[in-house]
Design an enzyme around this catalytic site. Sequence first.
Site, PDB file in Angstrom:
ATOM      1  N   ASP A   3      53.520  -4.161   0.420  1.00 33.35           N
ATOM      2  CA  ASP A   3      54.946  -4.031   0.498  1.00 33.35           C
ATOM      3  C   ASP A   3      55.463  -3.575   2.096  1.00 33.35           C
ATOM      4  O   ASP A   3      56.470  -3.262   2.132  1.00 33.35           O
ATOM      5  CB  ASP A   3      55.246  -2.795  -0.337  1.00 33.35           C
ATOM      6  CG  ASP A   3      55.376  -2.914  -1.633  1.00 33.35           C
ATOM      7  OD1 ASP A   3      55.252  -4.163  -2.044  1.00 33.35           O
ATOM      8  OD2 ASP A   3      55.276  -2.070  -2.591  1.00 33.35           O
TER       9      ASP A   3
ATOM     10  N   ASN B 221      52.376  -0.895 -10.724  1.00 34.05           N
ATOM     11  CA  ASN B 221      52.670   0.011  -9.720  1.00 34.05           C
ATOM     12  C   ASN B 221      52.026   1.487  -9.637  1.00 34.05           C
ATOM     13  O   ASN B 221      52.802   2.447  -8.992  1.00 34.05           O
ATOM     14  CB  ASN B 221      54.238   0.117  -9.506  1.00 34.05           C
ATOM     15  CG  ASN B 221      54.961  -0.907  -8.912  1.00 34.05           C
ATOM     16  OD1 ASN B 221      54.373  -0.897  -7.592  1.00 34.05           O
ATOM     17  ND2 ASN B 221      55.842  -1.560  -9.194  1.00 34.05           N
TER      18      ASN B 221
ATOM     19  N   TRP C  57      54.076 -10.659 -11.201  1.00 31.79           N
ATOM     20  CA  TRP C  57      53.301  -9.656 -11.957  1.00 31.79           C
ATOM     21  C   TRP C  57      52.970  -8.438 -11.468  1.00 31.79           C
ATOM     22  O   TRP C  57      51.805  -8.330 -10.519  1.00 31.79           O
ATOM     23  CB  TRP C  57      52.289 -10.157 -12.580  1.00 31.79           C
ATOM     24  CG  TRP C  57      51.492  -9.696 -13.707  1.00 31.79           C
ATOM     25  CD1 TRP C  57      50.899  -8.431 -13.692  1.00 31.79           C
ATOM     26  CD2 TRP C  57      51.267 -10.014 -15.219  1.00 31.79           C
ATOM     27  NE1 TRP C  57      50.444  -8.231 -14.988  1.00 31.79           N
ATOM     28  CE2 TRP C  57      50.518  -9.149 -15.751  1.00 31.79           C
ATOM     29  CE3 TRP C  57      51.576 -11.221 -15.752  1.00 31.79           C
ATOM     30  CZ2 TRP C  57      50.274  -9.147 -17.307  1.00 31.79           C
ATOM     31  CZ3 TRP C  57      51.153 -11.487 -17.260  1.00 31.79           C
ATOM     32  CH2 TRP C  57      50.520 -10.432 -17.882  1.00 31.79           C
ATOM     33  N   ASP C  58      53.699  -7.351 -11.568  1.00 28.63           N
ATOM     34  CA  ASP C  58      53.247  -6.219 -10.733  1.00 28.63           C
ATOM     35  C   ASP C  58      52.472  -5.059 -11.572  1.00 28.63           C
ATOM     36  O   ASP C  58      52.340  -5.262 -12.812  1.00 28.63           O
ATOM     37  CB  ASP C  58      54.765  -5.507 -10.378  1.00 28.63           C
ATOM     38  CG  ASP C  58      54.726  -4.734  -8.839  1.00 28.63           C
ATOM     39  OD1 ASP C  58      53.731  -4.400  -8.445  1.00 28.63           O
ATOM     40  OD2 ASP C  58      55.704  -4.658  -8.281  1.00 28.63           O
TER      41      ASP C  58
ATOM     42  N   ASP D 103       0.933  -1.257   0.019  1.00 25.70           N
ATOM     43  CA  ASP D 103       0.060  -0.002  -0.038  1.00 25.70           C
ATOM     44  C   ASP D 103       1.084   1.369   0.142  1.00 25.70           C
ATOM     45  O   ASP D 103       1.943   1.255   0.409  1.00 25.70           O
ATOM     46  CB  ASP D 103      -0.719   0.014   1.219  1.00 25.70           C
ATOM     47  CG  ASP D 103      -0.023  -0.223   2.437  1.00 25.70           C
ATOM     48  OD1 ASP D 103       0.522  -1.155   2.589  1.00 25.70           O
ATOM     49  OD2 ASP D 103      -0.203   0.662   3.343  1.00 25.70           O
TER      50      ASP D 103
HETATM   51  C1  GLA Z   1      56.415  -2.707  -6.207  1.00 24.28           C
HETATM   52  C2  GLA Z   1      56.423  -4.338  -5.390  1.00 24.28           C
HETATM   53  C3  GLA Z   1      57.526  -4.339  -4.667  1.00 24.28           C
HETATM   54  C4  GLA Z   1      58.528  -4.522  -5.721  1.00 24.28           C
HETATM   55  C5  GLA Z   1      58.899  -3.230  -6.517  1.00 24.28           C
HETATM   56  C6  GLA Z   1      59.604  -3.249  -7.440  1.00 24.28           C
HETATM   57  O1  GLA Z   1      56.337  -1.774  -5.216  1.00 24.28           O
HETATM   58  O2  GLA Z   1      55.074  -4.235  -4.455  1.00 24.28           O
HETATM   59  O3  GLA Z   1      57.358  -5.810  -4.130  1.00 24.28           O
HETATM   60  O4  GLA Z   1      58.445  -5.636  -6.658  1.00 24.28           O
HETATM   61  O5  GLA Z   1      57.487  -2.924  -7.137  1.00 24.28           O
HETATM   62  O6  GLA Z   1      59.692  -2.095  -8.392  1.00 24.28           O
END
Ligand code: GLA
Length: 757
Positions: A550, A482, A479-480, A55
């Site tokens: 990190d 950043n 495999w990063d 309602d």
């Molecule tokens: C990032 C990663 C680190 C390292 C640096 C390298 O900060 O988290 O563990 O691999 O890049 O440049």
Amino acid sequence: MNSPRIEVMADGGLFHIQGSSSSLTIANYHGLPLRLWWGSRFTPSAEALAEIRSDPPPYSVCDDPDDTSWSSARLHLDYAPPLAGDRKAPAFIATSTKASIISPRISGWRTYEGRPTLAGLPFARAEASEVRTLELTLSDPEAGLELALSYTVFEDSDIIAHNVTYRNKGDSIIRLSRASSFAFDFAPRHSMELVDLEGTWARERMARRSALTPGKKLIGSNLGVSSHRFSPVCALLPATTTEASGEAWGASLEWSGDWQFSFELDEFDCLRWSGGPGAEGFSWELGPGDTFICPEALLGWSEGGLSGLSDQFHEFLSRRITPPRWRGKARPILVNTWEASYFDFDAQGLDDIARQAARLGAELFVLDDGWFSRRNDATSSLGDWWPNEAKLGGSLEDLARRVDGLGLGLGIWIEPEMVSPNSDLFRAHPDWCLVAPGAPRHRGREQLVLDLGRPEVREEIKGRVRALLSSARFAYVKWDFNRPLGLPGSTLLPPERQGEASYRFTLGAYDLFKSITSTFPDILFEGCAGGGGRMDYGTLSYFPQYWASDDTDAVARWAIQGGAGLFFPPCVIGSHVSAVPNHQTGRSLGMMPRLAAALGGILGFELDLALLEAADFALAAEACNWYKDWRSLLQFGRRVRLPTAAEGDRSGRSPFADDAAWMSVDEASGRAVVVWSRLRATANPGSAFLRLRCLEKEATYMISIPPFVRGPGSSTLARKSGAGTRSLSGAELMRRGLEILPGTGDATAIVFELQRV
Ligand code: GLA
């Protein structure tokens, strides 16, 4: 085996989706999907339909111009379209040249064995016989928009995969500016609280529990990656739910780009919870015949408290998300060069670290950043993925051979989605980065993001990475990623479609992940994004483990891994012992506390092992040896957070406020490992009682302390906590608990082994 079932009642007026102990009930009410119930199992009756209250509340609008007897303002909607009555945030917003509001209604449904496959996106893996799906079709024939909402239920699980696909079946262009992966209302429940994981670089996944108050709360990421800031996972629970009891609901998006979760509590205590891809600025154009598929959402329920919810998601992630090849496969102990030498190394230095790694008992030697082209700091060379042979003292194949001679596998760091302005790749293709035509190229860590939405960019990168990974025998790749995307745009898109660039980037990244990981199925891939900046169920569909942060400081890691542990099992969390003073916090701790923290995930080391004192090296080597015997339990056993005495202490004065503990249990073999740490020392401490969980009450457990548990604080702990072997019953361990007499020193830690006799 609990087979999934979907019951259709009242001629398609009511659908009952049955998880292993849960029920999700959807009704079709005037063409609108309602969520009548999601919680513990009960079979709804068809009469429930007549009970729905609709309602119009005072000062509301009715949805049907010809029928003023009802209004959606009262309803508990599932995937609410934009409506005249319900004015909370709709699940999606679509417009077209023909219609400024598109509000489809249910036009059909079907149930089937199996689940939808999602082109270009990750999704939970299942054999057809293990799952059943309910699909509702919603259509707005005038605008030409059709939506398929699907709910997939899995055997032995209370997790439901929710999927949404948009199809333009008309002849005009449709624009989406919001497209949630899920959205539904909770019928009024007592005060709900939100558990989310917030943070930033080096402080990822700090678990936080907060009350939801009337109004709207948003969490998410507009960084182009799922981010360090928030994770696309969360739990909702009544205030009465604890770690081990009470109801809890959870969600996880299988998505690694921009995303949002929204919680909107209205004046009737009804909570609308939605989640999906995209942030402000997202848009998607659907031309005639086009399809847009939302990332999959996993929705879970448990009545075993937060722990029960974690168990559900851990099990699901390990069984259905991470690549099947790595399921239950022991993760090796690695030694990574990053915090040992950063960019500054030579062949001799690498050989020294590898030799020490072998002596320690590690299994992988990982060469981090700085090995390629002219890369001696962060300002150059991303994209030029060929080795700097002068620095390496030979080819990567030479290094692999030397490392192999020491009995170690070789791992390597790459960041393929990026390009440095100072690189041959950029000089050859300055237009390949992710910016709109004419827009400035904003740099982060001196680098630009490649426009992976463009097929030719992806093909070139695939070629370079394949060539690299074929050039030597690699066992592992880190495999990063950043930097965040900033203000993404694409030369591929006209100005009015730049809102698609970020989403298309993530689709391109998935294509790259899939192509590379399937070309090299024997390589173990570990994801990383400046630590845990893209640790989500999307990336984990391709990479079986993830570098969680990190920050390698042991005290910080208890919090980071503890938060991650709400949704991520230990087999996906990379965790390393590093040098002291710690490079991120400056804190100095002994070897034992550093090891104890690293045991919480996949054990590794990231420091110059040659600089370790002999006693610390010996302790670490013994721990590695022990770890190999216990790792299948530590990595794949049931991980249980152990509430310490501080739980429930609101005074803030408890000396136990800084205690942390967990256990790994394998119910079948009756083995368990318990790790406890007091993160901040207390003078004149009393005993801590650590109440264990998930043991058999009647059984007797033999308890011992592994020999590597020693060093300042821990030796005292071990001595006082009963060195040698003793036996206690499961009931005693769970009720009275293990009595621990803390030693002195920050982060003193102890490890117990339990074996059922
Ligand atoms: C990032 C990663 C680190 C390292 C640096 C390298 O900060 O988290 O563990 O691999 O890049 O440049």
